[in-house]
Design a protein around this motif. Structure first.
Motif: not given
Length: 374
Positions: A261, A264, A288, A290-291, A294
């Protein structure tokens, strides 16, 4: 069949393939290639296969295999789950205190990841879907790159990779500026305008990395991987990012949801590289990935091991999409080549996965019985 399954058995098998030429990193040599393969079978007789990360230290593979067989498997056999994610959660939560007590969150995470990959393969086979499609993929074609290119014999390794169909390379650096820069010049010549990246394997201090950055800039690198230790303060990583002319990459040594997190949420890493066999399996790393896409970063699964984990990483990249590359070790390893299916068939820097259910392979372990240790 539904996504629910009851586990009949889980078993890990450990192998070691001795290397004629050791693989060298900035932190040490690897004299052999280990692999810990995991087989899960449900009460309908459906099998699934996974792999637990076990590269080092040397005795680590046998340890992880025994964790699967003697600690984790007994807690799963006979239990019904509504999917791999539920089993992952049960294993992780059920062993948190034990992992803390023995100071081994890493080995536990790796053993759990191997089981998780096997259960995802099993689940996809039950649903008669290739794993990449179960993960949401639209295309089964992905880009790959040849990694594990040592400082010694770099040109020969790179040329051999190109002959096998590769069009992208990653060189190991951290062996002194003279060696690193000479190898980079040679590889840039070999690959032409193609993709070239470097991996320092956490080998530099921030001062050394800052000194190298301007010298690396002339090679048009796709990324510089782990220039400093993964646990260095974020401020040091930010300093490097501000000075770098190429994207910074990392992720194989991040092993928490919080850690990902953090990276990102900031503009430091351009390329993020979780390792599904080392931490999180597909249950954590698929969301993760996919994040990662994104927030506009490049997702490239990290991988260095046997064929089953490599194939699962390929399915994840195809399932998630994006414009990242799959890491394929350029060094000799039958524990990889015999079990990675279509990943072996590189054409113009691409591979194409099968339409068969799950990973699409049913490994014949008798072919490597002489390399088995557990």
């Amino acid at each position: 069949m539904t996504d629910s399954f009851t586990i009949r058995s889980i078993e890990a098998f450990c192998y070691r393939y001795p290397l004629a030429t050791p693989v060298v990193t900035s932190f040490g040599k690897m004299l052999n290639r280990p692999a810990v393969f995991v087989r899960a079978v449900d009460e309908d007789g459906v099998e699934g296969w996974g792999e637990a990360w076990s590269n080092f230290p040397a005795p680590g593979a046998e340890h992880r295999a025994r964790l699967v067989n003697e600690v984790l498997a007994p807690g799963l056999v006979g239990r019904k789950f509504d999917g791999p994610g539920q089993a992952f959660e049960a294993l992780t939560k059920g062993t948190e205190v034990l992992a803390l007590q023995c100071g081994e969150p890493g080995p536990f995470a790796q053993a759990i990841s191997g089981i998780d990959l096997a259960l995802w393969d099993l689940s996809a086979r039950r649903q008669r879907l290739p794993l990449w499609r179960l993960l949401g993929g639209q295309s089964r074609k992905i880009k790959v790159y040849a990694s594990g290119i040592n400082p010694g014999g770099a040109a020969q390794t790179a040329e051999a990779a190109l002959k096998r169909g590769h069009r992208a390379l990653k060189l190991k650096v951290g062996f002194g500026a003279e060696t690193d820069l000479a190898n980079l010049a040679t590889l840039r010549q070999i690959i032409g305008a193609g993709m070239l990246a470097t991996d320092a394997n956490q080998g530099w201090s921030v001062t050394q990395a800052m000194e190298m950055l301007p010298r690396l800039a002339e090679f048009d690198l796709r990324w510089l991987e782990e220039p400093i230790r993964a646990d260095r303060p974020r401020e040091e990583w930010r300093r490097l990012r501000a000075a770098a002319k190429m994207p910074i990459a990392a992720g194989e040594n991040i092993s928490s949801v919080e850690g990902f997190k953090e990276v990102l949420a900031e503009d430091v890493l351009g390329v993020v590289q979780p390792d599904i066999a080392k931490w999180g399996g597909l249950s954590v790393c698929a969301p993760l990935a996919r994040d990662i896409l994104k927030v506009g970063k490049t997702f490239c699964p990290h991988y260095l091991g046997g064929g089953l984990g490599l194939l699962a990483s390929a399915h994840l990249l195809a399932g998630i999409g994006g414009d990242g590359w799959l890491e394929v070790d350029a060094n000799d390893n039958p524990l990889r080549d015999l079990f990675c299916g279509p990943v072996l068939n590189v054409t113009e820097g691409m591979i194409e996965l099968d339409q068969d259910p799950g990973l699409g392979v049913s490994p014949d372990l008798s072919s490597i019985e002489r390399h088995r240790t557990i």
